[in-house]
Every structure is written in structure tokens, then in C-alpha cells.
Design a protein around this motif. Structure first.
Motif, PDB file in Angstrom:
ATOM      1  N   SER A 162      35.606  40.128  33.552  1.00  0.00           N
ATOM      2  CA  SER A 162      35.932  41.282  32.711  1.00  0.00           C
ATOM      3  C   SER A 162      36.722  42.315  33.501  1.00  0.00           C
ATOM      4  CB  SER A 162      34.647  41.936  32.191  1.00  0.00           C
ATOM      5  OG  SER A 162      34.240  41.309  31.023  1.00  0.00           O
ATOM      6  N   THR A 163      36.290  42.550  34.744  1.00  0.00           N
ATOM      7  CA  THR A 163      36.989  43.520  35.591  1.00  0.00           C
ATOM      8  C   THR A 163      38.392  43.039  35.912  1.00  0.00           C
ATOM      9  OG1 THR A 163      34.804  43.758  36.566  1.00  0.00           O
ATOM     10  CG2 THR A 163      36.585  44.997  37.576  1.00  0.00           C
ATOM     11  N   ILE A 164      38.499  41.717  36.199  1.00  0.00           N
ATOM     12  CA  ILE A 164      39.823  41.171  36.505  1.00  0.00           C
ATOM     13  C   ILE A 164      40.741  41.371  35.302  1.00  0.00           C
ATOM     14  CG2 ILE A 164      41.111  39.061  37.009  1.00  0.00           C
ATOM     15  CD1 ILE A 164      38.714  38.053  38.549  1.00  0.00           C
ATOM     16  N   ALA A 165      40.212  41.059  34.103  1.00  0.00           N
ATOM     17  CA  ALA A 165      41.033  41.180  32.901  1.00  0.00           C
ATOM     18  C   ALA A 165      41.462  42.629  32.697  1.00  0.00           C
ATOM     19  CB  ALA A 165      40.265  40.668  31.690  1.00  0.00           C
ATOM     20  N   ALA A 166      40.535  43.558  32.922  1.00  0.00           N
ATOM     21  CA  ALA A 166      40.879  44.975  32.754  1.00  0.00           C
ATOM     22  C   ALA A 166      41.944  45.381  33.754  1.00  0.00           C
ATOM     23  CB  ALA A 166      39.623  45.826  32.946  1.00  0.00           C
ATOM     24  N   PHE A 167      41.808  44.879  34.992  1.00  0.00           N
ATOM     25  CA  PHE A 167      42.785  45.237  36.009  1.00  0.00           C
ATOM     26  C   PHE A 167      44.160  44.666  35.660  1.00  0.00           C
ATOM     27  CE2 PHE A 167      45.068  44.465  39.927  1.00  0.00           C
ATOM     28  CZ  PHE A 167      44.973  45.684  40.568  1.00  0.00           C
ATOM     29  N   MET A 168      44.152  43.413  35.176  1.00  0.00           N
ATOM     30  CA  MET A 168      45.433  42.763  34.898  1.00  0.00           C
ATOM     31  C   MET A 168      46.146  43.446  33.739  1.00  0.00           C
ATOM     32  SD  MET A 168      45.707  40.360  37.111  1.00  0.00           S
ATOM     33  CE  MET A 168      46.806  39.081  36.596  1.00  0.00           C
ATOM     34  N   ALA A 169      45.375  44.082  32.841  1.00  0.00           N
ATOM     35  CA  ALA A 169      46.004  44.762  31.713  1.00  0.00           C
ATOM     36  C   ALA A 169      46.500  46.146  32.105  1.00  0.00           C
ATOM     37  CB  ALA A 169      45.012  44.875  30.552  1.00  0.00           C
ATOM     38  N   SER A 170      46.066  46.641  33.256  1.00  0.00           N
ATOM     39  CA  SER A 170      46.451  47.993  33.660  1.00  0.00           C
ATOM     40  C   SER A 170      47.854  47.979  34.279  1.00  0.00           C
ATOM     41  CB  SER A 170      45.440  48.549  34.649  1.00  0.00           C
ATOM     42  OG  SER A 170      45.560  47.846  35.860  1.00  0.00           O
ATOM     43  N   ASN A 171      48.323  49.147  34.627  1.00  0.00           N
ATOM     44  CA  ASN A 171      49.683  49.245  35.171  1.00  0.00           C
ATOM     45  C   ASN A 171      49.742  48.977  36.669  1.00  0.00           C
ATOM     46  OD1 ASN A 171      50.692  49.928  32.687  1.00  0.00           O
ATOM     47  ND2 ASN A 171      50.237  52.106  33.002  1.00  0.00           N
ATOM     48  N   GLU A 172      48.556  48.854  37.311  1.00  0.00           N
ATOM     49  CA  GLU A 172      48.555  48.738  38.764  1.00  0.00           C
ATOM     50  C   GLU A 172      49.062  47.386  39.255  1.00  0.00           C
ATOM     51  OE1 GLU A 172      44.718  49.792  40.507  1.00  0.00           O
ATOM     52  OE2 GLU A 172      44.221  50.622  38.549  1.00  0.00           O
ATOM     53  N   VAL A 173      49.071  46.391  38.375  1.00  0.00           N
ATOM     54  CA  VAL A 173      49.290  45.031  38.849  1.00  0.00           C
ATOM     55  C   VAL A 173      50.702  44.843  39.372  1.00  0.00           C
ATOM     56  CG1 VAL A 173      49.016  42.645  38.277  1.00  0.00           C
ATOM     57  CG2 VAL A 173      47.787  44.355  37.000  1.00  0.00           C
ATOM     58  N   GLY A 174      51.665  45.067  38.529  1.00  0.00           N
ATOM     59  CA  GLY A 174      53.045  44.814  38.931  1.00  0.00           C
ATOM     60  C   GLY A 174      53.306  43.333  39.061  1.00  0.00           C
ATOM     61  N   LEU A 175      54.496  43.025  39.516  1.00  0.00           N
ATOM     62  CA  LEU A 175      54.892  41.627  39.656  1.00  0.00           C
ATOM     63  C   LEU A 175      54.532  41.182  41.060  1.00  0.00           C
ATOM     64  CD1 LEU A 175      56.154  40.043  37.425  1.00  0.00           C
ATOM     65  CD2 LEU A 175      58.380  40.416  38.457  1.00  0.00           C
ATOM     66  N   ARG A 176      53.726  40.130  41.173  1.00  0.00           N
ATOM     67  CA  ARG A 176      53.310  39.696  42.504  1.00  0.00           C
ATOM     68  C   ARG A 176      53.596  38.223  42.675  1.00  0.00           C
ATOM     69  NH1 ARG A 176      48.547  42.680  44.766  1.00  0.00           N
ATOM     70  NH2 ARG A 176      48.375  44.597  43.582  1.00  0.00           N
ATOM     71  N   VAL A 177      54.061  37.853  43.859  1.00  0.00           N
ATOM     72  CA  VAL A 177      54.297  36.447  44.167  1.00  0.00           C
ATOM     73  C   VAL A 177      52.998  35.669  44.067  1.00  0.00           C
ATOM     74  CG1 VAL A 177      55.269  34.882  45.853  1.00  0.00           C
ATOM     75  CG2 VAL A 177      55.970  37.275  45.829  1.00  0.00           C
ATOM     76  N   SER A 178      51.928  36.245  44.622  1.00  0.00           N
ATOM     77  CA  SER A 178      50.669  35.503  44.691  1.00  0.00           C
ATOM     78  C   SER A 178      50.175  35.153  43.290  1.00  0.00           C
ATOM     79  CB  SER A 178      49.627  36.323  45.432  1.00  0.00           C
ATOM     80  OG  SER A 178      49.513  37.590  44.854  1.00  0.00           O
ATOM     81  N   LEU A 179      50.337  36.088  42.350  1.00  0.00           N
ATOM     82  CA  LEU A 179      49.869  35.796  40.994  1.00  0.00           C
ATOM     83  C   LEU A 179      50.686  34.686  40.357  1.00  0.00           C
ATOM     84  CD1 LEU A 179      48.968  39.267  39.523  1.00  0.00           C
ATOM     85  CD2 LEU A 179      47.471  37.418  40.229  1.00  0.00           C
ATOM     86  N   GLY A 180      51.984  34.665  40.651  1.00  0.00           N
ATOM     87  CA  GLY A 180      52.816  33.581  40.126  1.00  0.00           C
ATOM     88  C   GLY A 180      52.332  32.231  40.636  1.00  0.00           C
TER      89      GLY A 180
END
Lengths: 318, 669
Positions: A162-180
Motif C-alpha cells: 500500500s505504501t509503495i503504491a501511494a509513493f508511486m502515485a506521488s510526484n516524488e518518483v520521477g523517471l528512474r532507470v531502476s524502475l524501468g
């Protein structure tokens, strides 16, 4: 009152994933058939199959043990619990803190453990080949999945989904190589875990090309229905997982109003349809690979996951 | 309780038991009485340890026996008390198991005295507070367990296992003597207190760390010093195997913790790198070796190597965090390690008990001769299944909780500044994940081939359920697996004093969390609730069964197996342990074991059977042990000539030696 509402929403999620699971499978089959320019079975065919199986008597091999009869219930119950813990239309559900993402992955591991044991129970060569290949695939898919979990946890600072989902929906994430990289690895793992082409073929009953189907070959009647339903639930689980982490929009926040929940459900169904369509299109465009090519495929997923985690160890902003 | 009373009572009773062992072995009910008494001693020792833990504080005593100036110092602090409880719970249950299992023993006089000495040695290591008594107790433990390994000395294999074990035990003890010597040289005394007060120079610390790894690491089975462990653990009687695998390795872990965390002083980051690298390799190699085995007890022993690796990963992380002052994270890693020590002692004892029951019932422990035992031994099968699920780190049992804590500790590590650790820790995390998945695969094999399928031999077809004492011990352990998996907070809180001692900080009290949830770091970061997961699964399972039986069909028909229409009546057509492992052997083994499968087909027209060879090499043995053994043999061969000299040559050798010594003496001074 709030407690009852929380419980009701949790129960609604459990009911929703269970009700949608056969539909997703039916949808994928339908899309595949249409892409092949066949008419394909009706969307509701998986429900009919389940009902038919439930109504039939179960035929057990003469030397099947109690474990063989218990496993369908165990596998189904565990998969259902795991599916109920992944946010679908809302996050912050009342039981979501009882197991984090690592535990959800491990729960699926428990289900597979029992499934593989059941494959060995009757003592046929098909059961054995299915079980031994299933654990081989799992021995690479699970660490790859855990590397994806590491990546998400390091980005979001939590292993709670749930926390991960909330974080991913927030503006802090940005585009990250690792997430890709993690997304690619997660998709590869999801394909392997759900026994889809190119790792396994859910439609085949040719001896040497099947893994999952070989393992459950001795099952019939209600037992087979439960195992099929558990497999369909697992597909929904992975689709919800990809949806809530990488397409986190539309998730209702805790204690929202009914219209937000309705919007969440609509968004969730839309996500499932899109993911199901992409899965069908992907499966149409690729051929099944030989069993011993699968480790290379999953080894690739493991390396991508490890690379993603390593990048985050090097710098938290990558 | 005072440490002198604790150690004195244990020593007196166990020495008396050891002395009475031989006469008791001759009496009809003797072994029964012996094991009953040793179980009671262990229960009392565990209770005394628990009491000390509950009361807190440190009890120290110095006895005027032993070496001059050093004497014998004993100390009971939180760390030793925790290990005393863990060790003695397993000893008590192993004695309970032996009440039934011991009856099958052909020569009890070879087992009983050494069993008591073995238990005594392990208990004394845990309270020793000076190097001398530590080493004496350590050697007691090694030598008595060696005697237990060679109980069935008429089998060539067991003699070899015993010889290898003895050599490795001596090398380990030698390393520990040097380690203590180096630390004592600085402190001026062999008392642990003196060593604690003295900080080691970096080069000394490096040597001591390596010696501790050789000494304590070899005893606990760290790769590449593990080679003695599987054959030795497999050769001993099963209740002793359980003690050696479940308990003695933990005493060795205690020795490592005592030396590295307590005596050596503030850690440096590179200590952690060495420990983590070795531990990561140990986990994966241990489980891969296990996958290749088809001897049930050897398979379990290789899993001990794997689990020791997991424990050392926790310890290595704790060292890394402690070196940088991240005490909260160090507490998390240390909790994971010590909780895994407990968990492993529980499920490994359980599995060895099950293996012993299988061996007694069928006369073999070769998986290829077993099968279908779930019908003949349903209760053993159930408890063994619980052990398999627990050791495979699957929720909701206990093995998962400690691995989960280890993963959480790994996720704390990106803040570590060293680049070496930044690359090493995620790699170790991947190895840990890999080993967890492979362990599950291996236990599907172990349980599936032993208990499921059709019996492969007559012995397996006619096996009988084991006795009620063995079953009682196994059920208690299975219950502990459930308890530690669901009420983990209780156990983690109980470990807190020991964790506080070695890490410098404790985890927050877990029992104050609502619903017994585990929240090791912070709310919102990660939490797990085994109890709720178990309840959830149970409820769902029964709910589903109820709905299906009420609304759909509940009819069952028995028929022949389907097997795609071609069932073969011969049980030889089932998957065997080797064929089950074949995909994994092919994927991982080609690299790690240089595994090669060769198929030799007869020429067309020939009626000869085709031949299939699956060869694997133990590369560590080939690279490390075989050359060492070869060079020792070679040197012995060369030196053998010295035995056949004339008297003149002997005299000149003596003369030369004398000159040499005098020269050394003259140059030295």
C-alpha cells in the motif's frame, strides 16, 4: 462502524478478485482467438467450465493420499489470501499490514510448494516431470521477483504494498532507470509464474511441452476446479500487482466515499483489461521456448532485477 | 541463578550419567532411564537459562582449579543464557526422541557415555569465560561427538567420516588456540575479561578474525570448511545427528559471536565483507549440494550448511551496521541471525528425527529406495512436512520469519558508505533469495520422493509407524515451528537482551504492537503478522471446503491413475530423487559441479541397454582438500625413509638438530 466498513471493503476486494479471475482468463483467451481470426469461446466460458467441474464427482487415483485431497484447498486458500493482500481498487485495506510484498511472494511460494508435492503424490512420471520443472522455474523466478521487491522497497522506502503504491502515485518518483529494469523483470517473472507462453503453454496437453498442466494431470472434478481457479487468481494477482505499482492511478485512498470506490473499481477493471490485452498480444507474437531455454529467460530477469537493486545501492536517485 | 550452581549441577549430573552410561547400557531398561535423566537435566538447564535471562544481569564466578593464574572462570550473561535455552530445548527433545529411538540401537554402550559428555561439553562452552576452559569444553564437545560419529565403525564410510571430522576438528581447535593466544598476548591474560579490555591492532584483528572463521566457522560448516560436516552428521545415530546439526553448529556460532562481537572489540567494516562473502557462498553452495544428494540425512546435513550461511549473513550485516554505528539496523540483523539459530535448531532437529524414524522403519535412508511412506507412517509424514515447510522459509511457519527479518536488514544497508559493501550486500541478498527458492525445491524432492508416490522397495512398502516417544518429540517440535511462526513477537522479545548485548541496541518491544504484528523498523515500512496470515488461510480453506461440499458435489471415486492414459504399474517409472533434481543439476550444476550427463546408445540392431551417466564433481574438494591430502600423503611417503636409517645417520641428525636449535637460540637473543 469504521471497523465494519473496513472489513466490508476487505471482503469486497476478496470477492472482486475471485469474481473477476475467470473473466480475465476468458478475456485473454477471447483476444487471442480474435487475433488469430477465430471467433473464440464466449467470455463467460471459464465460469461454465468451473461450474461443470464443481458438479462432477472427483476421481482419485487408488494410492492418492490425504495430502492429494487437501492440496487444492490449501493452494486455493493461500492464493486467495495473497490476492486479497494486493491493492486492487483501494489501498490501505484493513489487513494490508498483515503481510508485506515479501510475504505475498513467499505465500505464492507456499502454494507452489504444495502444488508440486501433489504432483508427486500419485507417483506417475507426468506428475514428476511437472513438479521438477515447476520447481526449477521457480528457483529462478522467485529470486528475480525478490530483486524486483528490493528495488521497489528501496525506491519507496517500504515493503508494504500500500505504501509503495501511494509513493508511486506521488510526484516524488520521477523517471528512474531502476524502475524501468524492475518493470521488465517483473513482467518476465509474471509470465513464467503464470505458465504463459513462452515459458509454458496453458492451452497445450502435449506431453513434453507442459509444466503446470502435467503437474495437475491427476486432478478432476471439484479439485481441478479449485486448482484452475487458483491459477486464474494468480494471473489476476500479478496483473493487480503490476497495475498498483506501475499504473498506480485510480486507487481509492483509505476511508474514501462510495463514488471514489466506484471510480477505483472502474479503473481497476480497465487496468485488468489493458494488461490482459497486452498479455494476449504478447503471447500471439512469440513461440514457446524449449524448457532449457527458460533458465536463460529467467536468468535475464534475475540479472535485470539485481542490476536495478545495485543501481539503487549506488545512488538512491537512479 | 548463580552460574556456579548452574554449571556445577550440570557437570555433576552429566558426569555421573556418563560414568553410569556403560552399566546402564547393559541393563534392560537402562537406556530408557539414561535418556529420561538426560532429558530432565536439559529441561532443568533450559529453565535455569530462562530464569537467568528473565532476571537479567551477569553472573560471574572464578574457580581455583585448572591453569595457574587463569583458573576457571564462568560467566552467565544474556548471550550465553539465550543460547543455553536454545541448546537445551533441543537436547531435551532429542533425549525424549531417544527414549523410543534408542531402543533400536544395537550397541548402546557405545552411545550413552559419549552422549552425556557431548551434552556436557556443549553446555560448558556456553558458560566458559576464559580461553582455557572454553577450549577444554570445546574439545569435549568435538571428541565426544567424534566417538558418536564412529558408533557404527564397522562401515568403511563411517570410519572415513570420523577420520575427516577428527582432522577438521583439530585444525579448528588449533586455529582457536592461536586466536585466543593473540588476544591474550595483548591483554596479558587468558581471561576473557582481559581480552575484552584490550583493543587489537588492525593486523592482529585480521589474523584473529581469520582464525575465528577457521575455528568456529569450520565447526559450524562455513564453505569451504564444510566438507567434514555432511558425512559426519549422516553417520551418527539420528538423535545425535539432530544434536550435531541442530545444536553443535549453534554452539560454534555462539563461539564466533563471543569472539568477534564480544572479545575483539569494535568491529571494522571489512570484517563484515569477509563474513558476508563467505556466508553468501555458503548458503547457495549448501543448498545446491543438498539438491544433488539422495541420502536423506546427508541432504539434511547439507541444508545445515545452507542455514548456517543464512545465520552468518545476519551476523555479517550486524557487523557492518555496528561498525558504522547504525545500532538499530545492527539489532535487526542480529535478531534475524539469533532467531534463525533458534528456528534452525527446531526444524533441523525435527527433520533429523523424521529421517531417523524413516531409517528405522525401512532400514534405509536412500531416497531412491523409499516412497509412499505417507500411507504407512502418516504421523511422521505430517511432522516431517511441517519441518519441510518451515525450513523452506515458507509462510506462515517460523523459517520464513527469520529470513524475512534478514531481508529487512538487507534493505537497511544502502546507507552503508563503503563501496565494497554497497556491491556485496545486494549480491548477498540475491544469493539468499536464490537459496530460499532452491531450498523449497529441495524439500519438495525430500518429502515427495520419501513420503509420496508409490513405494520403490519392499522395505518401504512394509514400513511401520514409529514409536510414541519419537512422535511426541516430533509433534512438540512441529508445534514450536507453528508457535515461532505465528507468535514471533514473543520469541523476538525474548532474544532482545542477547541482541542488546551484541548489537548495542534492542529492537522495539514487539508484543506492544497490536494483533502481535511484527514491526521491526517502523510503522509503514514493513510489517508481517504470521498469526493473522495463518488464521486467514485456515479460514479460507475451511470456508471453501464447506461451500463446495455443501453446494457442489462431494462424491469421490477411486480409480487407477490417469497418467495421460498410459499408467505403468512398475514403481520404477516414477520420478526418482536424481531425475527430480536433473533440471536444476543442468541449470546450476554445469557451472558449480561441472555436471555432465552422457548418454551412450547401443549401435542400431544391438539389444544392449543404453547407458546414462550423470557425473558431478565436488570442485571444492578437488581444489582444496584433495591437494592437501595428497601433499600430506606425499610428505609422509618421503619422510618414511627416515625410519630406515643407520644409527650413524640418526646420530648425525640429532647433532644437526642440536646445532640448528642453538643457532636459532643464539640469533634470537
Amino acid at each position: 462502524m469504521a471497523v465494519i466498513q473496513d472489513l466490508a471493503i476487505q471482503a469486497a476486494q476478496m470477492g472482486l478478485v475471485l469474481a473477476l479471475a475467470p473473466l480475465v482468463t476468458g478475456f485473454v483467451r477471447k483476444v487471442k482467438a480474435r487475433l488469430m481470426r477465430r471467433r473464440g469461446p464466449p467470455l463467460l466460458q471459464p465460469y461454465r467450465e468451473l461450474m461443470r467441474l464443481l458438479g462432477k464427482e472427483a476421481v482419485l487415483a487408488e494410492n492418492a493420499s490425504w495430502l492429494f485431497r487437501a492440496v487444492p484447498y490449501i493452494v486455493f486458500a493461500i492464493t486467495w489470501v495473497a490476492a486479497a493482500l494486493v491493492p486492487t481498487f483501494a489501498r490501505g485495506l484493513v489487513f494490508s499490514w498483515s503481510a508485506d510484498l515479501i510475504a505475498i511472494i513467499a505465500l505464492l511460494g507456499s502454494a507452489r510448494f504444495f502444488q508440486a508435492l501433489a504432483g508427486l503424490d500419485v507417483g506417475t512420471s507426468f506428475g514428476g516431470i511437472g513438479s521438477s520443472r515447476e520447481v526449477m522455474i521457480a528457483s529462478l523466478a522467485e529470486p528475480a521477483m525478490l530483486m524486483v521487491v528490493f528495488t521497489l522497497a528501496l525506491v519507496a522506502g517500504s515493503t508494504q504494498l500500500s505504501t509503495i503504491a501511494a509513493f508511486m502515485a506521488s510526484n516524488e518518483v520521477g523517471l528512474r532507470v531502476s524502475l524501468g529494469l524492475a518493470l521488465i523483470a517483473l513482467i518476465m517473472v509474471a509470465i513464467a509464474e503464470n505458465a504463459r507462453i513462452p515459458v509454458d503453454n496453458p492451452a497445450t496437453h502435449l506431453e513434453l511441452t507442459m509444466v503446470h498442466e502435467a503437474m495437475v494431470l491427476e486432478y478432476s472434478g471439484r479439485h481441478l476446479a479449485l486448482i484452475d481457479l487458483a491459477a486464474q487468481l494468480k494471473l489476476v494477482l500479478y496483473a493487480s500487482l503490476i497495475g498498483c505499482v506501475f499504473v498506480p492511478w485510480g486507487l481509492a485512498t483509505p476511508a474514501a466515499g462510495p463514488e471514489i470506490y466506484a471510480y477505483g473499481v472502474a479503473a481497476y477493471v480497465a487496468k485488468l483489461l489493458v494488461i490482459g490485452f497486452l498479455l494476449a498480444a504478447f503471447e500471439m507474437s512469440i513461440a514457446k521456448m524449449r524448457v532449457f531455454r527458460v533458465p536463460e529467460f529467467l536468468g535475464g530477469a534475475l540479472m535485470l532485477g539485481l542490476l536495478a537493486a545495485l543501481l539503487l545501492f549506488v545512488s538512491r536517485s537512479l | 541463578m548463580n552460574v556456579a550452581n548452574h554449571a556445577g549441577a550440570i557437570t555433576a549430573v552429566l558426569l555421573a550419567l556418563a560414568a553410569a552410561g556403560v552399566p546402564l547400557a547393559r541393563a534392560a531398561r537402562g537406556p530408557f532411564i539414561f535418556y529420561l535423566l538426560s532429558a530432565l537435566v536439559a529441561v532443568a538447564a533450559a529453565a535455569s537459562g530462562a530464569f537467568a535471562l528473565w532476571k537479567g544481569g551477569i553472573s560471574v564466578v572464578s574457580l581455583p582449579i585448572g591453569l595457574a593464574e587463569t583458573g576457571v572462570s564462568l560467566r552467565l550473561d544474556a548471550l550465553s543464557a539465550t543460547f543455553i535455552v536454545i541448546v537445551n530445548v533441543a537436547i531435551a527433545l532429542s533425549s525424549l526422541y531417544a527414549l523410543g529411538y534408542g531402543r533400536e540401537e544395537k550397541e548402546p554402550a557405545r552411545v550413552l557415555p559419549f552422549y552425556a559428555l557431548f551434552v556436557l561439553g556443549m553446555n560448558l562452552v556456553l558458560v566458559a569465560d576464559d580461553a582455557f576452559s572454553f577450549l577444554v569444553a570445546w574439545e569435549f564437545m568435538s571428541l565426544s561427538s567424534w566417538a558418536l560419529v564412529v558408533v557404527k565403525h564397522r562401515e568403511e564410510e563411517n570410519r572415513r567420516a570420523g577420520a575427516l571430522y577428527l582432522v577438521m576438528a583439530f585444525i579448528g581447535a588449533l586455529a582457536l588456540i592461536f586466536a585466543f593466544g593473540l588476544m591474550a598476548a595483548g591483554g596479558g591474560n587468558y581471561l576473557f575479561d582481559a581480552m575484552r579490555g584490550h583493543a587489537l591492532a588492525p593486523i592482529e584483528a585480521a589474523v584473529v578474525l581469520l582464525l575465528a572463521i577457521v575455528g568456529a566457522g569450520s565447526k559450524s560448516g562455513l564453505v569451504p570448511l564444510h566438507a567434514w560436516l555432511p558425512p559426519a552428521h549422516a553417520a551418527a545415530p539420528s538423535h545425535v545427528s539432530a544434536l550435531m546439526s541442530g545444536v553443535m553448529t549453534k554452539v560454534a556460532v555462539y563461539g564466533f559471536i563471543r569472539i568477534v562481537f564480544d572479545l575483539m572489540g569494535a568491529p571494522a567494516p571489512w570484517w563484515a565483507m569477509i563474513v558476508l562473502a563467505l556466508a553468501g557462498i555458503t548458503t547457495v553452495l549448501g543448498v545446491l549440494y543438498a539438491m544433488m544428494q539422495h541420502d536423506l540425512k546427508r541432504l539434511l546435513a547439507y541444508h545445515t550448511v545452507e542455514n548456517i550461511g543464512i545465520i552468518y549473513i545476519g551476523l555479517g550485516l550486524a557487523l557492518a551496521f555496528k561498525a558504522h554505528g547504525f545500532t538499530r539496523a545492527a539489532a535487526l540483523a542480529a535478531t534475524a541471525a539469533i532467531f534463525h539459530v533458534f528456528n534452525h535448531s527446531v526444524f533441523k532437529s525435527l527433520l533429523f528425527f523424521g529421517a531417523g524414524a524413516v531409517q528405522n522403519a525401512s532400514g534405509t535412508r536412500d531416497l531412491e529406495d523409499l516412497g509412499g511412506l505417507i500411507h504407512r507412517m502418516p504421523l511422521t509424514a505430517f511432522t516431517f512436512l511441517v519441518g519441510c515447510v518451515a525450513i523452506s522459509a515458507l509462510p506462515p511457519l517460523n523459517g520464513f520469519v527469520s529470513e524475512w527479518l534478514t531481508f529487512q536488514a538487507i534493505l537497511q544497508s544502502p546507507d552503508l558508505p563503503e563501496w565494497g559493501l554497497k556491491f556485496l550486500v545486494p549480491a548477498v541478498g540475491a544469493l539468499l533469495a536464490l537459496s530460499a527458492a532452491l531450498a523449497a525445491a529441495c524439500f519438495v524432492k525430500a518429502f515427495g520422493i520419501t513420503f509420496l508416490g508409490r513405494p520403490r522397495t519392499r522395505a518401504a512398502r512394509e514400513a511401520e509407524e514409529t514409536d510414541r516417544f519419537s512422535l511426541a518429540a516430533m509433534f512438540v517440535l512441529a508445534a514450536l515451528c507453528f508457535a515461532a511462526g505465528t507468535f514471533s513477537g514473543v520469541f523476538i522479545d525474548a532474544l532482545a537482551p542477547a541482541v542488546g548485548q551484541i548489537a548495542g541496541e534492542r529492537l522495539p518491544v514487539q508484543l506492544s504492537q497490536p494483533w502481535l504484528t511484527l514491526v521491526p523498523v517502523a510503522e509503514g515500512r514493513s510489517s508481517y503478522n504470521g498469526l493473522l496470515v495463518l488464521l486467514f488461510i485456515t479460514f479460507n480453506g475451511f470456508f471453501t471446503a464447506f461451500v463446495i461440499h455443501a453446494l457442489a458435489s462431494k462424491k469421490v471415486r477411486r480409480g487407477p491413475a490417469w497418467d495421460c492414459g498410459f499408467p505403468d504399474p512398475s514403481p520404477a517409472t516414477q520420478y526418482t530423487a536424481s531425475s527430480f533434481a536433473q533440471p536444476i543439476r543442468r541449470v546450476f550444476g554445469t557451472l558449480v559441479f561441472r555436471a555432465r550427463d552422457t548418454v551412450e546408445m547401443p549401435p542400431p540392431g544391438s539389444m544392449r541397454a543404453a547407458r546414462f551417466d550423470a557425473g558431478i564433481h565436488d570442485l571444492i574438494w578437488d581444489a582444496l582438500y584433495a591437494p592437501a591430502i595428497g601433499s600430506v600423503a606425499h610428505a609422509a611417503e618421503k619422510l618414511n625413509r627416515l625410519q630406515f636409517l643407520t644409527i650413524r645417520r640418526y646420530l648425525s641428525l640429532v647433532f644437526l638438530a642440536l646445532i640448528l636449535l642453538l643457532l636459532v637460540f643464539a640469533l634470537w637473543l
